[in-house]
Motif scaffolding. Structure first.
Motif, PDB file in Angstrom:
ATOM      1  N   ILE A  98      16.781  51.430  -8.572  1.00  0.00           N
ATOM      2  CA  ILE A  98      17.276  52.798  -8.378  1.00  0.00           C
ATOM      3  C   ILE A  98      16.805  53.704  -9.508  1.00  0.00           C
ATOM      4  N   GLY A  99      16.799  53.182 -10.726  1.00  0.00           N
ATOM      5  CA  GLY A  99      16.423  53.996 -11.872  1.00  0.00           C
ATOM      6  C   GLY A  99      14.953  54.351 -11.913  1.00  0.00           C
ATOM      7  N   TRP A 118      13.089  58.372  -5.003  1.00  0.00           N
ATOM      8  CA  TRP A 118      13.530  58.468  -3.615  1.00  0.00           C
ATOM      9  C   TRP A 118      14.727  57.569  -3.334  1.00  0.00           C
ATOM     10  N   ILE A 119      14.645  56.344  -3.828  1.00  0.00           N
ATOM     11  CA  ILE A 119      15.762  55.410  -3.622  1.00  0.00           C
ATOM     12  C   ILE A 119      17.004  55.901  -4.347  1.00  0.00           C
ATOM     13  N   ARG A 120      16.821  56.467  -5.544  1.00  0.00           N
ATOM     14  CA  ARG A 120      17.959  57.001  -6.292  1.00  0.00           C
ATOM     15  C   ARG A 120      18.609  58.161  -5.550  1.00  0.00           C
ATOM     16  N   THR A 121      17.811  59.011  -4.962  1.00  0.00           N
ATOM     17  CA  THR A 121      18.336  60.151  -4.209  1.00  0.00           C
ATOM     18  C   THR A 121      19.178  59.688  -3.024  1.00  0.00           C
ATOM     19  N   ILE A 122      18.772  58.584  -2.401  1.00  0.00           N
ATOM     20  CA  ILE A 122      19.481  58.091  -1.222  1.00  0.00           C
ATOM     21  C   ILE A 122      20.729  57.297  -1.594  1.00  0.00           C
ATOM     22  N   THR A 150      25.443  47.920 -12.421  1.00  0.00           N
ATOM     23  CA  THR A 150      24.403  48.756 -11.805  1.00  0.00           C
ATOM     24  C   THR A 150      24.334  50.127 -12.462  1.00  0.00           C
ATOM     25  N   ILE A 151      25.478  50.754 -12.656  1.00  0.00           N
ATOM     26  CA  ILE A 151      25.507  52.098 -13.231  1.00  0.00           C
ATOM     27  C   ILE A 151      25.054  52.075 -14.684  1.00  0.00           C
ATOM     28  N   ASN A 152      25.443  51.058 -15.433  1.00  0.00           N
ATOM     29  CA  ASN A 152      24.984  50.959 -16.827  1.00  0.00           C
ATOM     30  C   ASN A 152      23.482  50.719 -16.896  1.00  0.00           C
ATOM     31  N   LEU A 196      17.378  55.673 -17.086  1.00  0.00           N
ATOM     32  CA  LEU A 196      17.237  57.138 -17.131  1.00  0.00           C
ATOM     33  C   LEU A 196      17.227  57.685 -18.557  1.00  0.00           C
ATOM     34  N   SER A 197      17.710  56.872 -19.506  1.00  0.00           N
ATOM     35  CA  SER A 197      17.733  57.336 -20.902  1.00  0.00           C
ATOM     36  C   SER A 197      16.391  57.185 -21.606  1.00  0.00           C
TER      37      SER A 197
END
Length: 270
Positions: A100-101, A105-109, A153-155, A161-162
């Motif tokens: 996802i990171g 496109w996958i992140r947007t979805i 997943t979020i971490n 993204l960092s």
């Protein structure tokens, strides 16, 4: 004059050593435990044992349950479920977070879906998981996977993204492929975030397994706590709480030690 200087130096050294010992004692956390036990003991004096057992009564309850090995069996079941679900969740969540990171496109979805589902607590899925996976071990393990998945997943996503765009552009400019960039730039930069997410997910795992064991289990610490209410054995409930804390603390310490030993080059903060 020389003797006075030597005595002054020895006195100074002694004071420094005493300060070091005091600092080591404070850092050990023993003082905090002593304060908690004292407050607990004082509070128990103003309450009936059925409502708030003293530390000694709780210790006797622990000996009572452990005398025939029941406590250790329950601990084994709970720990095995947590370890299985947490490990499986870690193996699934890290690749998903990286995917996802690194893919816009996958992140947007998926990001809106993840931010919606993650606010539904694991305990809300207990009944559904029992219907889907049965009342055996699968439902409990997958409940822990669910509790673990979103935290890690979020971490992981946050870690990806960092990463500075300059680092990614530098890797690309030197001819690195997408896989090489992922392997040598993205993953090393995300490791501290993954490590933190895995530690946070441990707490979620223990919360999930206790709820599951209270509803659908004949063994485990959650079952012991839930079953103790039938006999008004408040001391057993406190035994369960203490044991859960110790299990979580031990698991956290072992994981932290492993992070320090094997992930030091990634600047993992424990």
């Amino acid at each position: 004059m020389t003797t006075i200087k030597v005595e002054a130096a020895n006195t100074k050294t002694t004071v420094i050593e005493k300060k070091k010992k005091v600092n080591r004692f404070l850092k050990s956390g023993v003082l905090g435990w002593v304060v908690i036990l004292v407050v607990w003991q004082i509070a128990s004096l103003f309450s009936e044992e059925m409502f708030l057992p003293s530390p000694y009564a709780t210790f006797k309850g622990m000996i009572e349950i452990a005398s025939d090995g029941t406590l250790f069996v329950y601990m084994g079941y709970s720990f095995a479920r947590v370890l299985a679900g947490w490990s499986l969740g870690l193996l699934i969540a890290v690749p998903v977070g990286l995917l996802i990171g690194t893919n816009t496109w996958i992140r947007t979805i998926l990001e809106p879906v993840i931010n919606f589902v993650r606010f539904i607590p694991p305990l809300a899925f207990i009944t559904l998981f029992m219907l889907w996976f049965g009342i055996g071990e699968q439902s409990k393990v997958f409940l822990i996977v669910y509790a673990t998945f979103f935290v890690i997943t979020i971490n992981t996503l946050t870690g990806v993204l960092s990463i500075s765009k300059d680092k990614l552009l530098s890797a690309r400019s030197m001819g690195a492929t997408k896989f090489q960039t992922l392997l040598h730039v993205v993953i090393p930069a995300a490791v501290p975030y993954i490590f933190t997410g895995a530690k946070l997910a441990m707490g979620s795992s223990f919360m999930a397994i206790i709820g599951a064991e209270m509803v659908a289990a004949n063994e485990g610490i959650g079952f012991m706590i839930w079953n103790a209410r039938l006999y008004f054995k408040t001391d057993w409930i406190f035994v369960g709480l203490v044991v859960l804390g110790l299990m979580g603390f031990l698991m956290d310490r072992l994981f932290t030690y492993g992070g320090r030993k094997f992930l030091a080059r990634y600047k993992v903060v424990s």
